[in-house]
Design a protein around this motif. Structure first.
Motif, PDB file in Angstrom:
ATOM      1  N   ALA A 258     -15.213  50.283   2.903  1.00  0.00           N
ATOM      2  CA  ALA A 258     -15.895  50.152   4.189  1.00  0.00           C
ATOM      3  C   ALA A 258     -16.953  49.064   4.129  1.00  0.00           C
ATOM      4  O   ALA A 258     -17.098  48.258   5.054  1.00  0.00           O
ATOM      5  N   LEU A 259     -17.713  49.024   3.038  1.00  0.00           N
ATOM      6  CA  LEU A 259     -18.743  48.005   2.878  1.00  0.00           C
ATOM      7  C   LEU A 259     -18.122  46.612   2.864  1.00  0.00           C
ATOM      8  O   LEU A 259     -18.592  45.698   3.556  1.00  0.00           O
ATOM      9  N   ALA A 368     -23.732  64.233  15.803  1.00  0.00           N
ATOM     10  CA  ALA A 368     -23.313  63.559  17.034  1.00  0.00           C
ATOM     11  C   ALA A 368     -23.094  62.071  16.802  1.00  0.00           C
ATOM     12  O   ALA A 368     -22.143  61.475  17.337  1.00  0.00           O
ATOM     13  N   LEU A 369     -23.967  61.472  15.983  1.00  0.00           N
ATOM     14  CA  LEU A 369     -23.779  60.059  15.675  1.00  0.00           C
ATOM     15  C   LEU A 369     -22.466  59.816  14.939  1.00  0.00           C
ATOM     16  O   LEU A 369     -21.711  58.888  15.264  1.00  0.00           O
ATOM     17  N   PHE A 370     -22.171  60.682  13.948  1.00  0.00           N
ATOM     18  CA  PHE A 370     -20.942  60.471  13.192  1.00  0.00           C
ATOM     19  C   PHE A 370     -19.703  60.655  14.072  1.00  0.00           C
ATOM     20  O   PHE A 370     -18.729  59.922  13.936  1.00  0.00           O
ATOM     21  N   THR A 371     -19.733  61.628  14.975  1.00  0.00           N
ATOM     22  CA  THR A 371     -18.586  61.788  15.871  1.00  0.00           C
ATOM     23  C   THR A 371     -18.394  60.539  16.726  1.00  0.00           C
ATOM     24  O   THR A 371     -17.256  60.167  17.044  1.00  0.00           O
ATOM     25  N   SER A 372     -19.487  59.880  17.078  1.00  0.00           N
ATOM     26  CA  SER A 372     -19.352  58.647  17.869  1.00  0.00           C
ATOM     27  C   SER A 372     -18.703  57.542  17.047  1.00  0.00           C
ATOM     28  O   SER A 372     -17.919  56.747  17.585  1.00  0.00           O
ATOM     29  N   PHE A 373     -19.011  57.493  15.739  1.00  0.00           N
ATOM     30  CA  PHE A 373     -18.358  56.493  14.890  1.00  0.00           C
ATOM     31  C   PHE A 373     -16.860  56.781  14.783  1.00  0.00           C
ATOM     32  O   PHE A 373     -16.038  55.858  14.798  1.00  0.00           O
ATOM     33  N   ASP A 375     -15.090  58.291  17.055  1.00  0.00           N
ATOM     34  CA  ASP A 375     -14.506  57.932  18.350  1.00  0.00           C
ATOM     35  C   ASP A 375     -14.288  56.429  18.456  1.00  0.00           C
ATOM     36  O   ASP A 375     -13.253  55.964  18.958  1.00  0.00           O
ATOM     37  N   MET A 376     -15.263  55.665  17.983  1.00  0.00           N
ATOM     38  CA  MET A 376     -15.109  54.203  18.001  1.00  0.00           C
ATOM     39  C   MET A 376     -13.897  53.773  17.181  1.00  0.00           C
ATOM     40  O   MET A 376     -13.161  52.854  17.570  1.00  0.00           O
ATOM     41  N   ALA A 377     -13.714  54.414  16.033  1.00  0.00           N
ATOM     42  CA  ALA A 377     -12.615  54.063  15.136  1.00  0.00           C
ATOM     43  C   ALA A 377     -11.298  54.718  15.537  1.00  0.00           C
ATOM     44  O   ALA A 377     -10.266  54.459  14.919  1.00  0.00           O
ATOM     45  N   LYS A 378     -11.364  55.598  16.543  1.00  0.00           N
ATOM     46  CA  LYS A 378     -10.184  56.309  17.034  1.00  0.00           C
ATOM     47  C   LYS A 378      -9.531  57.150  15.933  1.00  0.00           C
ATOM     48  O   LYS A 378      -8.322  57.125  15.729  1.00  0.00           O
ATOM     49  N   VAL A 379     -10.384  57.890  15.218  1.00  0.00           N
ATOM     50  CA  VAL A 379      -9.891  58.812  14.191  1.00  0.00           C
ATOM     51  C   VAL A 379     -10.392  60.218  14.519  1.00  0.00           C
ATOM     52  O   VAL A 379     -11.471  60.390  15.098  1.00  0.00           O
ATOM     53  N   PRO A 380      -9.630  61.250  14.159  1.00  0.00           N
ATOM     54  CA  PRO A 380     -10.057  62.626  14.405  1.00  0.00           C
ATOM     55  C   PRO A 380     -11.149  63.036  13.434  1.00  0.00           C
ATOM     56  O   PRO A 380     -11.372  62.386  12.406  1.00  0.00           O
ATOM     57  N   TYR A 381     -11.832  64.136  13.725  1.00  0.00           N
ATOM     58  CA  TYR A 381     -12.841  64.669  12.823  1.00  0.00           C
ATOM     59  C   TYR A 381     -12.836  66.188  12.920  1.00  0.00           C
ATOM     60  O   TYR A 381     -12.307  66.774  13.865  1.00  0.00           O
ATOM     61  N   GLN A 382     -13.412  66.838  11.899  1.00  0.00           N
ATOM     62  CA  GLN A 382     -13.426  68.296  11.804  1.00  0.00           C
ATOM     63  C   GLN A 382     -14.814  68.752  11.373  1.00  0.00           C
ATOM     64  O   GLN A 382     -15.664  67.936  11.003  1.00  0.00           O
ATOM     65  N   HIS A 383     -15.027  70.073  11.414  1.00  0.00           N
ATOM     66  CA  HIS A 383     -16.295  70.653  10.953  1.00  0.00           C
ATOM     67  C   HIS A 383     -16.026  71.704   9.878  1.00  0.00           C
ATOM     68  O   HIS A 383     -15.005  72.395   9.909  1.00  0.00           O
ATOM     69  N   PHE A 384     -16.962  71.791   8.929  1.00  0.00           N
ATOM     70  CA  PHE A 384     -16.911  72.849   7.915  1.00  0.00           C
ATOM     71  C   PHE A 384     -18.244  73.566   7.869  1.00  0.00           C
ATOM     72  O   PHE A 384     -19.306  72.938   7.773  1.00  0.00           O
ATOM     73  N   VAL A 385     -18.179  74.883   7.971  1.00  0.00           N
ATOM     74  CA  VAL A 385     -19.319  75.765   7.712  1.00  0.00           C
ATOM     75  C   VAL A 385     -18.813  76.862   6.792  1.00  0.00           C
ATOM     76  O   VAL A 385     -17.764  77.468   7.065  1.00  0.00           O
ATOM     77  N   VAL A 386     -19.497  77.106   5.704  1.00  0.00           N
ATOM     78  CA  VAL A 386     -19.049  78.121   4.758  1.00  0.00           C
ATOM     79  C   VAL A 386     -19.135  79.511   5.395  1.00  0.00           C
ATOM     80  O   VAL A 386     -19.945  79.745   6.321  1.00  0.00           O
ATOM     81  N   ARG A 387     -18.297  80.432   4.950  1.00  0.00           N
ATOM     82  CA  ARG A 387     -18.386  81.817   5.419  1.00  0.00           C
ATOM     83  C   ARG A 387     -19.815  82.337   5.236  1.00  0.00           C
ATOM     84  O   ARG A 387     -20.480  82.041   4.242  1.00  0.00           O
ATOM     85  N   ALA A 436     -14.054  55.258  10.008  1.00  0.00           N
ATOM     86  CA  ALA A 436     -15.303  55.749  10.595  1.00  0.00           C
ATOM     87  C   ALA A 436     -16.508  55.089   9.941  1.00  0.00           C
ATOM     88  O   ALA A 436     -17.490  54.729  10.623  1.00  0.00           O
ATOM     89  N   LEU A 437     -16.477  54.910   8.624  1.00  0.00           N
ATOM     90  CA  LEU A 437     -17.590  54.268   7.914  1.00  0.00           C
ATOM     91  C   LEU A 437     -17.717  52.806   8.320  1.00  0.00           C
ATOM     92  O   LEU A 437     -18.832  52.280   8.444  1.00  0.00           O
ATOM     93  N   GLN A 438     -16.593  52.147   8.520  1.00  0.00           N
ATOM     94  CA  GLN A 438     -16.647  50.761   8.980  1.00  0.00           C
ATOM     95  C   GLN A 438     -17.292  50.665  10.366  1.00  0.00           C
ATOM     96  O   GLN A 438     -18.075  49.750  10.637  1.00  0.00           O
ATOM     97  N   ALA A 439     -16.949  51.621  11.239  1.00  0.00           N
ATOM     98  CA  ALA A 439     -17.554  51.629  12.568  1.00  0.00           C
ATOM     99  C   ALA A 439     -19.067  51.818  12.472  1.00  0.00           C
ATOM    100  O   ALA A 439     -19.839  51.180  13.201  1.00  0.00           O
TER     101      ALA A 439
END
Length: 447
Positions: A258-259, A368-373, A375-387, A436-439
């Motif tokens: 990405a860099l 929210a910022l990362f989800t925007s990146f 979206d810009m890159a047109k890639v899906p994203y997910q969330h993880f929260v431990v039990r 996403a990192l490039q975005a």
């Protein structure tokens, strides 16, 4: 070959060439230098040029690479990506030689949270750093990768442990020393060069000489065992990548790509902001070292970039770090180990990791910022929260947030078998994360 296929082949090559943290740093430096990045020595006074890329290391196992933007850092901040170079493994003890039941073995120390059972019955080799005196007596160091299988940890036959498939406790002191071979007359007796206490160092000296080094005496080493089975694409449609050290070399490679890619993709040129990659050793054991994330390495580089205190503080207020460390993908055979609404899937995009108790540094703002990146890159994203009834691991993210006061989001590619000798991730997820990192590097304005 598609861009994604080329990316994955590069990841496979990087994993294969990086059996230890020092080898991973060397491989990254090679790519940085090919891209025109210049070396910096921490002991020198730095003269930095706008739009130029630089890299520096500590202990040869931690790396910071950055490209200065045209925009002053106090105005544009720094767009940072963080990862770690180390993986759980078996490290060789200083006085390692063991002669037991006619076998030559090496004593090992468990490094990090190793999943021990998969280490049995694997073709093992050794890699890492060796410090030695050359034939003139000068103390020097070299990287060593034996490459060929030289050891194995045999399982105990089920006939001798009928409960093995129900409960099989592993004693790290007694059950993990790898076997290098059968003891011979050369491994005993009064000859100092072949006494058990010197066998391993003699082997190291021979291996280094085979690589062209002038070795008089091996003084010390930092060596780990690793599985010689190479990385592979797996699955009916090659949808998985299986390899050692995916946690967290996948993130190191993804952040580096990405860099490098963002060097030519900045959308706010000619006022491009500064971008930076940090890859620390010792994350798997808490990061508390001179080269770990809790040490001063990253902050010292940032203070050099920021200049006097007022400018440094302004720079940090406009900066953000994306902490990249692989996430737990939901396992179809153990789905109950995940929260029912937060079970990331393989090849479904990078995972935003959230923990109310700050084991991850993600906030609603940085999420929210990362989800925007994404979206810009047109890639899906997910969330993880431990039990809620399970403990949560951590990353370099909370450490960076605490030490630097910078905005941080913890993300990672989903994977199975974390901390095993061989792990599995998706062939799409590292690519998604890189986009996403490039975005982030190419577009974020520091606000």
């Amino acid at each position: 070959m598609t861009q994604q296929a080329e990316f994955n082949q590069g990841l496979i090559d990087f994993l294969q060439s990086s059996p230890s943290p020092a080898h991973a740093v060397k491989a990254m430096v090679r790519q940085l230098e090919q891209a025109g990045y210049q070396a910096l020595n921490e002991g020198d006074e730095w003269q930095l040029e706008p739009s130029q890329g630089y890299w520096t290391t500590r202990g040869d196992r931690s790396l910071v690479a950055f490209r200065l933007g045209d925009k002053p850092v106090a105005e544009g901040g720094v767009r940072m990506i963080g990862a770690h170079t180390d993986s759980p493994c078996l490290k060789v003890k200083p006085k390692a030689e063991l002669l037991r039941q006619g076998c030559l073995q090496l004593g090992v120390e468990v490094y990090g949270g190793v999943l021990m059972h998969p280490w049995f019955d694997r073709d093992l080799s050794l890699a890492g750093q060796v410090h030695f005196r050359d034939e003139t007596g000068k103390l020097t160091a070299a990287l060593l990768d034996v490459a060929k299988p030289i050891a194995i940890i045999p399982s105990l036959a089920i006939h001798l442990n009928r409960e093995a498939n129900k409960s099989s406790e592993i004693n790290a002191q007694l059950h993990l020393p790898p076997i290098l071979g059968l003891a011979t007359d050369d491994h005993s007796g009064d000859n100092a060069k072949t006494s058990p206490a010197l066998v391993f160092r003699c082997l190291l000296a021979d291996w280094l000489r085979d690589e062209g080094h002038s070795v008089g005496e091996v003084v010390d080493y930092d060596l780990c065992f690793y599985d010689t089975q190479p990385p592979a694409l797996v699955g009916l449609n090659q949808e998985f990548i299986s390899s050692a050290r995916l946690d967290n070399l996948l993130s190191c490679y993804t952040g580096l790509q990405a860099l490098l890619a963002a060097d030519t993709l900045a959308t706010d040129s000619p006022q491009a902001a500064t971008s930076l990659l940090v890859c620390n050793d010792h994350e798997e054991v808490g990061s508390a070292s001179a080269i770990g994330a809790e040490g001063p390495f990253l902050e010292s580089v940032l203070r050099r970039l920021g200049g006097e205190e007022q400018k440094y503080q302004r720079m940090m207020a406009r900066s953000m770090l994306i902490s990249c460390d692989n996430a737990h993908a939901i396992h179809p055979n153990y789905a109950d180990k995940h929260d029912e609404n937060h079970g990331p899937k393989i090849n479904a995009g990078p995972v935003i990791k959230v923990n109310a108790n700050q084991r991850y540094a993600t906030s609603s703002e940085t999420s929210a910022l990362f989800t925007s990146f994404c979206d810009m890159a047109k890639v899906p994203y997910q969330h993880f929260v431990v039990r809620s009834d399970m403990g949560c691991g951590s990353t370099i993210g909370p450490i960076a947030a605490t030490k630097l006061g910078v905005r941080v989001v913890d993300v990672g590619a989903p994977q199975w078998s974390m901390h095993s000798i061989r792990e599995t991730a998706g062939t799409q997820d590292a690519w998604y994360l890189a986009q996403a990192l490039q975005a982030f590097i190419s577009t974020w304005d520091g606000q």
